[in-house]
Structures are given as C-alpha cells and as structure tokens.
Design a protein around this motif. Structure first.
Motif, short mmCIF file in Angstrom:
data_model
loop_
_atom_site.label_atom_id
_atom_site.label_comp_id
_atom_site.label_asym_id
_atom_site.label_seq_id
_atom_site.Cartn_x
_atom_site.Cartn_y
_atom_site.Cartn_z
N CYS A 49 61.12 42.46 32.56
CA CYS A 49 61.79 43.73 32.91
C CYS A 49 63.24 43.47 33.35
N ASN A 50 63.38 42.65 34.38
CA ASN A 50 64.71 42.45 34.97
C ASN A 50 65.70 41.83 34.00
N HIS A 51 65.26 40.85 33.25
CA HIS A 51 66.19 40.12 32.40
C HIS A 51 66.00 40.43 30.92
N ARG A 79 65.06 43.50 29.93
CA ARG A 79 65.29 44.95 29.82
C ARG A 79 64.11 45.72 29.24
N LEU A 80 62.90 45.20 29.40
CA LEU A 80 61.71 45.99 29.10
C LEU A 80 61.50 47.00 30.21
N TYR A 112 57.41 46.13 40.17
CA TYR A 112 58.55 46.22 41.09
C TYR A 112 58.22 45.61 42.46
N PHE A 164 64.17 50.97 40.06
CA PHE A 164 63.89 49.74 39.30
C PHE A 164 64.16 50.03 37.82
N LEU A 197 67.11 48.73 35.19
CA LEU A 197 66.75 48.08 33.93
C LEU A 197 67.51 48.75 32.78
N LEU A 224 68.23 38.74 41.67
CA LEU A 224 67.32 38.90 40.53
C LEU A 224 67.13 40.37 40.18
N TYR A 225 66.77 41.17 41.18
CA TYR A 225 66.45 42.57 40.92
C TYR A 225 67.68 43.38 40.53
N GLN A 256 70.34 42.18 39.11
CA GLN A 256 71.02 41.54 37.97
C GLN A 256 72.46 41.19 38.31
N PHE A 305 73.90 34.96 41.20
CA PHE A 305 73.22 34.29 42.31
C PHE A 305 74.25 33.51 43.14
#
Lengths: 405, 405
Positions: free
Chosen positions: A334-336, A338-339, A386, B84, B88, B291-292, B294, B297
């Motif tokens: 999801c996060n990376h 983009r689902l 989440y 969330f 995304l 992470l969440y 995007q 880091f």
C-alpha cells in the motif's frame, strides 16, 4: 455443519471485475464442512437447511480468505544475517554476490544440510507463517544446483505437503544462478538442467512450475527461454524472476513463454507491462526484498492501471528478504506500491492464488473452495492494514479447522 | 531472589562509550528482586550469596533491556484510517491538514471523547505495546488544545500511571498546532498556553516535558522559544518536534533552549546537527512516520557520526504513524536509518530512556535499575532484527514480574 454468524463484512475476493472489486457481503454468514465452504451470503438469507446447525459468533469482526504467500524460498541451509549489516553499510546485493556471499553461500549451506534438517527448519517457518494468517504457500528449489541437491529441496516440500494442512505449491528453480562448478561453463549447466534435472523432477512429479532468474548476474533471456520451453515439455508451467535489479526483458519473456507470473519487476519496462497485460501474466510484487536491499519498490498502481493484476508476496529467503511477515508486505504494498487496501487484500488472496494456479481450490470465499479463512477484530481491511499491530486475529481457520487461538 | 541463568549474551546497553558499544556479557546471569536488578555478570562469577536462589533457565537465549518507546501520542479520540487511502492516492500530509483532516480532525474527536473512553483505548494500546516488549513509554497531550481538554489527556496519563506497571513519562504538547478557534489569533493561543495551560499543568504536576511542533504549518521558532522558556519556569524540560517536513531551525532551537531531545529531524540542517552535538541533545528518529507519509527517512548514521546519540521510537498517533510496532521502527532504523543492529538496540533502550529522562531508573541492565528485560530465542540482536518475524520472545519481564508468555 458449522455456521459462522455475526460477520460485519465478509470479503469474498472472488475473481471478477477489476482488482479493487472484492465483493464484500455485509452482515454475512459462512457455512462449511469437511474443510470446504458450502455457503456464503447475508445472514438473513441463510438457507433453512443450515438453520439448525452449530453456530459460531464472529462478534462483528470481518472475514477474509486465508492469505496465500505465492513466492517463497522456504527450505535453505544456514542464514545470511551478516549480509544485513554489510548492506546497511552500503554494499549492494551484486557486490556481496561477487564476493562469494549472496545466493552462493546459501547454496553451500543447503548442500551441506540433510533433508531432515531442511524439513525441520521449514516446518518451524511454516508454523510461524500460519500465525500471520497464511494458509497456502509456494516453495522454490534453487539452493541445491546439483541434481541431487535440487531433488533434496523438492523432497522436503513433498514431505511438507504430507505433514502440513497448508496448501503447498512447488517450483523448480534450478536456474536460480550458475553454481560455482559451472561459472565458466554456462552451457554445461543449462544442459544439466534440461537433460538431467527436469526429467527427474518430472518423473517424480515434484514441481508445478519451472522458474528462472533472469538478471545480469544470472540467466539471459535466451537461456531462460530455452529452459522454460524445455520445462513446458515436461508439463511445468513457466514462472520468472524478472527485471529486479536491471530491466533485462524478463517481463517480455514471461508474456512470450506464457508464464503464469512474473515476479519482482521493480525495473520493468513499459513494453514489458503491455506484453504482460496482453498475455494475462500476473505480476508478483515483493516489497520486503526492496525494503531489505534498499532498492526501489515496484509501483503496483502502474501495473493495475495498465491492466495487469498484481499479487503481493514475501519472497522469504535467507538473504534479501529474511522475513515472512506478510502483513509487512501488505503495508509496503500500500504505502510504497500504491495499492489501495482493498486491492492489496486481493493481491494476497485471489491473485496470489492465480499466480500459483491455486485459484480453483482457494483464494476466495466461495462455495466449493477450501475453508481457509481469517476472522479479524477490525471494522474493515483498510483499518487493519493501516493500524498494523499484529494482534487483530480473532480466529484463523485452515481447511475448516480452527488453528488460532 | 530469582536468578536467570544460561543466557548466551546479555546486552547491558549501559551509557558508556559510543552508540555501538552495548557491552555484551557472554554466558551471563541476571539477579533481581522487588522489581529491581541486583546483579549482572558472567554466570561463573555469580556471587555465593545468590547461589542458593531460585533459578530460571534462559535456555541459551539473549537478554536485552525492555524497550522504551520515547515518543507516542497515546490518547486520542477517533482514528484517521481514511487518510491512509488519501495519502496512497498522492495527497500530502500538509494538503490533508489544510482540508480539515490531519491533527484537527483528531482534536475534534478527542474533545468529544470522555476521559474514561480515552483511558480504555489507551489501556488496550498499552497492552499490545507490551507484547512488542515495550516496558516504558512517553505520552503526549496535544489533541485537546483547550485548557480543559489538554488536562483531560494528561489526566488519562496520570490514571494510566496508577493502573499500569509500565513506566510512563508525560509531555505537555499544547503547542501541537493552532486550534480552529485561534487560527486568526496566534497570539491569543500562545497566551492561553503560557498563562492558563502551563500553570495548571504545573500545579497538578501532570507533565515532565513541554514540547512544541516547530513547522511551517504549526509554530515558528520564535513562538516555540517563548513557550519552551515559559515551560522551563514551571519546571518542564523542553522537547521539540523539529524539522520534519521542512528545515525550520528546530534542531538549532532545541540546542539553544537546552531541550532533552529533538524528534523527527528528517530535514535537519548541518548546522542543526552540530548544535545538537555541542549541546548534548538526543535525536529521536521516527521512521514509521516516514514510512506512512512517504517522506524521506532520517539518516541516523549522519547524526551518530557527528556525535549526536540517536533514539528510535514509533511516534504512535492516529494519522501519520498509526502503528506501535517498535520492531518495525527498529527494522527501518537499520534499513533506512543506517543504524547497525547494535546501535539500534541502544536507540530503543538507553538513548530512548535518556530522551525522556528515565535513564537513571531503566534503559540498561545494571544493578539498581528496574528489572524490565526481554529474553529472546535468537543468537544475537542482529539476527533478531534481520529475521523480523514477531515470534522470538521467550519471556518478557516487567518490574521483575513475568508478563509473557
């Protein structure tokens, strides 16, 4: 015949529509017996024939299919935790491989391990994977790279199938890399795969798929084509490790050879995506490997928009993805990737099942499929991914038997 | 007096040397009573006075201090799982905030919640945090933003301290953002904090620290300086949310005001790092938020090389970091923050304890400190972080009492 009632939302995840369509049934019930789903639907439409059965209360939780981890390298000797620190200090996967680390150090340790040792280790992993809600996994060979050692890995999986209630699909990956004995004789190793390994694997009926690692450091597309075509003659369906570190035409080859899936794809080309869409190849995203190797993540969204269904798996292996935390793979998907959470749920259920040809028997909650399902104490799947906290499973059912808590 | 024996490696994590020095004792034993550690050392050097005590077997596992989650926003109303999906789909944290989502929607829900509701929710979170091996946490206010609602959050934490065996430190974060009533009257809200909130918080002795969110969308460095200096007069030690989305001089201000820690820091400037090193400010990395959301880091390595000790925490909150999975924070601290696993262990123990002024009572395994410790079924910490599978805890001890399994 047990009936699960008081389900706030049952996500059937059946194979229909686009990836985002997961066909939730609100206020649902689920009926099963002998390990098979017999009925799903709205609780107030429960047929009379089930109304006197033994009831179980989902307490307003949600129900999803058991997760399918459709890409793992489950049985291996040794570990490679020392490479974790090497990578943190900036060494690349290819650099580590060139220095004798990487796959080849696992090949050495796997050759040295006995079948029983590999089996016991795999069983422990499998037990822990079940705690994450995984009820079906794919397992690859590819750390033996001799006739005998490839068979040893596949024999481990055969025994695992006999012992475990989990559904297990098996992939022959003799073409994982060139073993040290053959680094200057590529032709010799390809011949060994085609003339010795494949016939033996087929004779003992040890694998469903034949996989090749297409990459600068491994097999060329031409070599892969030859191996996959030979595999097909023995009834093994093609699969590919494609375009992970460099765009090497892996996706295109997957389409050309009629592969069931192309996995990794972080560097896939536009053309490769188009070909996969036309040929109906499933894309398998492996975001945990991207995380550990600090490589780019696959943009799953791009593939979905182009009409390629996306599965998500852990890639569990001792080097580049030493975790079988499929919840982490989902969060990253999801996060990376983009689902959306709904798409991601389908990515670890029906599309993962399709990527390993298991979609006729599982991957969705439909009458006639295996009663592998998870009851989660959350309002919906979006909230579950989440909140990522590892403690939301109310029940896990595997072939109709409660295995958690 | 219980004695834990057969420990392959006991990581004392004491505050000495650089971040990488964790002072492992091989073949160790650990003695405690009344919730306090009485002795640690090599098992074959166990003093005679303990040799007739009740023994417990670590079965060759490793022992580390209980984890300290030194940055959480534990008590809040509602959730924000809808954000969330918005993120995304490409919306930024600032965009969501401008549309009335983000912090302000949590402020609304927190104001609407009763103290008991917030307490019960916090207790559930705390129970689940303990399963991750967390034995001490820091909790911030900052979702009330009225005198009464800030006090309500802090009263929840006071009750939590009475109920839970976990060690709890509390931070007043009235300066989290400007509440809707004051968006056109910044001076008015700063006066409210200084003249009404701080005296009340101090009078009831509700907080150890005063924190300010320095950011384009929140408080300027000048406003933060005024609030932190006022807090100091009431005995509250400064802390800062600094340089998360833009480099806004937060790290420099942390050094100038004598803050105990500066947290986030993803966009910290070179000058900011130097000032923190000179002033002895602890850096708190919050990789789950990166992470969440995007976002980039924090490169923890850069801070360590510059002489700034780094702690790692979850930032648990309903929007940008809705997970209290401190193991994930550690994995990301290594993979994306370039901490070595040993440094990362110190980041969630002694340095996290220092970041909340708890290092005199816990954060390392030394005689006189709280008997908060974890027994892990792995050969070393590097392997544990690398294998990331959530199932390696053999025992968890909190104030000398076994709370897991």
């Amino acid at each position: 015949m047990p009936v699960l009632k008081n389900i706030a939302k049952l996500y059937t995840c059946r194979d229909e529509g686009s990836q985002k369509d997961i066909f939730p049934i609100e206020k649902a019930a689920l009926v099963w017996n002998d390990g098979i789903i017999r009925w799903t639907g709205k609780e107030n439409e429960l047929p009379d024939e089930f109304s006197h059965e033994e009831f179980m209360d989902a307490e307003g939780g949600i129900v999803v299919p058991g997760f399918v981890d459709c890409h793992t390298h489950l049985a291996f000797g040794g570990w490679r935790s020392e490479e974790f620190e090497m990578r943190l200090k900036g060494k690349s996967y290819l650099q580590i491989a060139k220095e004798g680390g990487g796959i080849l150090s696992t090949v050495k340790a796997t050759r040295e391990a006995t079948e029983d040792e590999l089996l016991n280790k795999s069983l422990l992993f499998l037990e822990r994977m079940k705690r994450f809600g995984v009820t079906c996994i794919e397992c690859k060979s590819g750390y033996g790279l001799t006739v005998q050692d490839e068979l040893k890995q596949l024999h481990v999986y055969r025994r695992l199938k006999e012992i475990s209630e989990c559904t297990i699909k098996t992939t022959f990956l003799g073409a994982h890399t060139f073993p040290p004995e053959y680094t200057t004789n590529r032709r010799g190793y390809i011949d060994l795969i085609i003339n010795d390994m494949l016939p033996q694997v087929a004779k003992e009926n040890l694998a469903d798929f034949c996989d090749v690692f297409v990459e600068e450091s491994a097999f060329t597309p031409a070599e892969a084509r030859e191996i996959l075509e030979a595999g097909k003659k023995f009834g093994l369906i093609p699969k590919l490790h494609a375009d992970q570190i460099t765009a090497s035409g892996g996706a295109e080859l997957a389409a050309e050879t009629g592969a069931i899936s192309a996995d990794h794809l972080e560097q896939v080309s536009e053309t490769g995506i188009q070909r996969m869409a036309e040929a109906g190849v499933i894309a398998v995203s492996l975001p945990i490997a991207s995380l550990y190797t600090q490589q780019p993540f696959l943009d799953c969204r791009q593939l979905i928009e182009a009409g390629v269904p996306v599965a998500v798996a852990t890639d569990f292996n001792p080097g580049s993805a030493p975790s079988y935390d499929i919840h982490l793979a989902m969060l990253l998907g999801c996060n990376h990737g983009r689902l959306t959470p709904d798409e991601c749920l389908k990515a670890v259920t029906i599309y993962a099942a399709k990527a390993i040809g298991a979609d006729k028997e599982l991957g969705s909650l439909e009458s006639g499929k295996k009663a592998d399902f998870l009851v989660l104490d959350v309002p919906d799947v979006s909230f579950w991914i989440y909140h990522h906290n590892g403690a939301d499973f109310r029940y896990i059912f595997l072939k109709g038997e409660q295995i958690h808590p």
